[in-house]
Structure formats: structure tokens, C-alpha cells
Design an enzyme around this catalytic site. Sequence first.
Site, PDB file in Angstrom:
ATOM      1  N   LYS A 183       3.005  14.078   2.930  1.00 57.05           N
ATOM      2  CA  LYS A 183       3.822  13.009   3.522  1.00 57.05           C
ATOM      3  C   LYS A 183       5.286  13.128   3.046  1.00 57.05           C
ATOM      4  O   LYS A 183       5.625  14.031   2.307  1.00 57.05           O
ATOM      5  CB  LYS A 183       3.216  11.645   3.194  1.00 57.05           C
ATOM      6  CG  LYS A 183       1.723  11.536   3.574  1.00 57.05           C
ATOM      7  CD  LYS A 183       1.493  11.452   5.077  1.00 57.05           C
ATOM      8  CE  LYS A 183       0.073  11.802   5.511  1.00 57.05           C
ATOM      9  NZ  LYS A 183      -0.998  10.892   5.124  1.00 57.05           N
TER      10      LYS A 183
HETATM   11  C1  LIG Z   1      -2.432  10.398   5.341  1.00 59.05           C
HETATM   12  C2  LIG Z   1      -2.861   9.340   6.290  1.00 59.05           C
HETATM   13  C3  LIG Z   1      -3.657   8.251   5.901  1.00 59.05           C
HETATM   14  C4  LIG Z   1      -4.354   8.154   4.574  1.00 59.05           C
HETATM   15  O1  LIG Z   1      -3.595   8.365   3.489  1.00 59.05           O
HETATM   16  P1  LIG Z   1      -4.245   8.841   2.087  1.00 59.05           P
HETATM   17  O2  LIG Z   1      -3.132   8.607   1.139  1.00 59.05           O
HETATM   18  O3  LIG Z   1      -4.592  10.283   2.246  1.00 59.05           O
HETATM   19  O4  LIG Z   1      -5.438   7.994   1.831  1.00 59.05           O
HETATM   20  C5  LIG Z   1      -3.884   7.249   6.819  1.00 59.05           C
HETATM   21  N1  LIG Z   1      -3.406   7.323   8.073  1.00 59.05           N
HETATM   22  C6  LIG Z   1      -2.691   8.368   8.495  1.00 59.05           C
HETATM   23  C7  LIG Z   1      -2.179   8.376   9.895  1.00 59.05           C
HETATM   24  C8  LIG Z   1      -2.411   9.426   7.633  1.00 59.05           C
HETATM   25  O5  LIG Z   1      -1.710  10.487   8.071  1.00 59.05           O
END
Ligand SMILES: *Cc1c(COP(=O)(O)O)cnc(C)c1O
Length: 383
Positions: A183
Site C-alpha cells: 500500500k
Molecule cells: C489490502 C486490502 C485490504 C486488507 O488490508 P490488510 O491490511 O491486508 O488486512 C482490504 N481491502 C482492500 C481493497 C485491500 O486492498
Amino acid sequence: MNFLPYGRQTIEDDDIRAVQAALRDDFLTTGPKVVEFERRLAQCTEFAHAVAVSNGTAALHCACAAANIGPEDEVIVPAITFVASANCARYLGAKVVFADVDPNTGLATPATIERCISDRTKAIICVDLAGMPAEIDALAALAESNTALLIEDAAHSLGAAFKQQALGQAGAHLATLSFHPVKHITTGEGGAVLTNDAALAEKLRRFREHGIVRDADNWQNESPGPWYYEQQELGFNYRLPDLACALGLSQLSKLERFVQRRNEIAELYAQLLVDLPHVKPLTRPGYLARSAHHLYVVQVDFDAAGRSRREVMQRLRDAGVGSQVHYIPVPSQPYYAGLGEDVARYPGACEYYSKALSIPMYPALTDSDVARVVKALEAAVCG
Ligand SMILES: *Cc1c(COP(=O)(O)O)cnc(C)c1O
């Protein structure tokens, strides 16, 4: 030749120093960095409150709990997203009602979501796929006119602008972030929930920490002494450690530079892809002011090119270029099929999925890396 993954973290020397310094502090878990990270997150997204949690999935779970979602409720979720966006409603026993997406953007729209509304709709979860915010203002109005809450899964859109506004001004009742390494900023694992509503923020904090209420004014029983705390409902341990928040603070100071670079890379891709047959970038919705470009998704007409996606991905890998598919339609997952879902009911999602391919996108990519990716893609699709 170095391998270019589809996404990766950017960790610099000052990030490492920030974590080293935090290791010598008094608090590894609940300390001042958590409070400071939350303050800065709220500031940069222009939400009134931010609650840091252990990951993005926990953030979605907290948001659904704060929205009082329960077994009698329905929650609308786009058919194209990561499974966590739907699972959070299931944790609370609610029924997930999938909304189809526009095959050109991969986004659920006010029209596709409106078709899913019933008198049991408790919340709409929208997803800012690839970094492009969903049509938040229209969705917030739709939610409000149906006495539902809008939860924005903003895991892809930290740093995006919706109609020139920061996300906090766009209208979502709750928004969630993830700080997973792919991210925009990372804390290793991590997440946050954002809201402008003080009562929702209070519920989020309680749910994050076992359902314990810290504020003596809100206790039901009289305090017998200074050791007292009170658990009033069932919550979890979803805390994000001080140590992780130290990294998050360091990373957050670079958000603007990271998102700026992602936008430059996207522009370069768009220029280089213009003449490439059978490949086009995802369509940007007309209202979009600034994408955060978490992912760079191209739509490949594999049928017209006479190449399967598997073949194209293998050829890319042989050329040192990583790729991935975001996402498999969630209703096609065996878990949701077992609940009676049939992916054929979502033609927009099926069409989007049949063409989607994510190619490398992260701030450390150089212009020549980008050119190399496009050359490899051309050879893989047309060569
Ligand atoms: C990465 C992601 C999540 C979950 O995040 P984590 O930190 O991996 O639990 C939820 N929704 C979307 C759209 C994502 O890309």
C-alpha cells in the site's frame, strides 16, 4: 536484470532510524507514537478522527461493528475487491449483497449499488479500486436516504483527491486504510479507521480494545479504585503497536512524494501504452481529481491478441516483470458460492476480470523501468 514486482514498499534510511529510536522508548505497544500517528492521519485525510488498528481487515471489522451491523442486516459490497471488504460483514453475521461493477473502471457505481438496496440494507461498503475513489458524495446521499452508513474501503486511495477534496470531505461515514507493504505507506501490518463522527470514533476505540471503556464518566458501575476498568461489550485486541506507528509516522511524511511519483509513473505508462494493440489503461471516472495509483491495472483483450493471461504473465515473468490480477470476482470464491452466490449474475465484474492485469507500480520504479515493463508487455502480448 533486477526483477520488478507488481508492487513493493519503499523503506529509506530515516524510516529505519525512526524504528530504531522507537525500540529504545518506554512504550512498545500503547505509547505516544500511536496518538501522534492517529493525529497526523486525520490531518492528512481531513477526517476529524483516526483510529489505528492492527491491519486493514481489522479496520473493516471495526468499521462494521461501529456501524452496528448484525445478523439481520445486509451489507452491499462491490463484486470486484479483495475478499476482506466482504468478509468484514460476515464476521458480524450479516448477509453480503454484491454490487456489479462498471467493466471499464472496475468500480461499483451509484446505479449498480442502488439496485442492491433493500429495507435490510445497513451499510454500503465502497472500494476505491486501484486508487480511484468511488463516487463518494452520491453514494453517501444514497446511503443516507436509506438510513444506511457508507463505509469507504480506502485501502487503495490514501493520497487521492475526490473532486479536489481530501477523502474526509467527500462524505463517507467511515473509511478504512491498510498499511500492508504494497500500500502507499507501510507499518509492516497495520490499518486505520477514519470518521468525522465522535460517537463512531468512541465505538471504534472500544472495539479495538476488548470492549473496554477507559473514560470514568462513561462507566456503569462505581469505581472501587485506581485499578478499575470496565468491559461493556465484546471487542478484540486490534491495537497497532507504538513501534509500528513510529514507522508509520516516518512513512506518512513521504506520502505526498510517493503519490506524486505514482502519478508520474501512471502518466508515463499512459503515454507509452497509447500505440500498444490490445492493451489499454483502466478508464478514469470523469469526476476523479487525483488517483492515488495504488495499482496500475491495464485491460488486455487476451482473445483478440490470441494469448492467454497465463501465457502473458509467464512471458512477463521470464522478462523479469511481475504482474498480478486484481481481483478475482469475490462472488466466485468457493466460500461465497457456498452461500448461494453465482458469479454469472455479475456480468460487469466478469468482463472486467477477463481483461485485468496489474503491472508494476511503486515509487521506486525509474522511468527506464517503466519503459522496460511496456516493452516486455508488448512482446508478451503481440510478440
Ligand atoms: C489490502 C486490502 C485490504 C486488507 O488490508 P490488510 O491490511 O491486508 O488486512 C482490504 N481491502 C482492500 C481493497 C485491500 O486492498
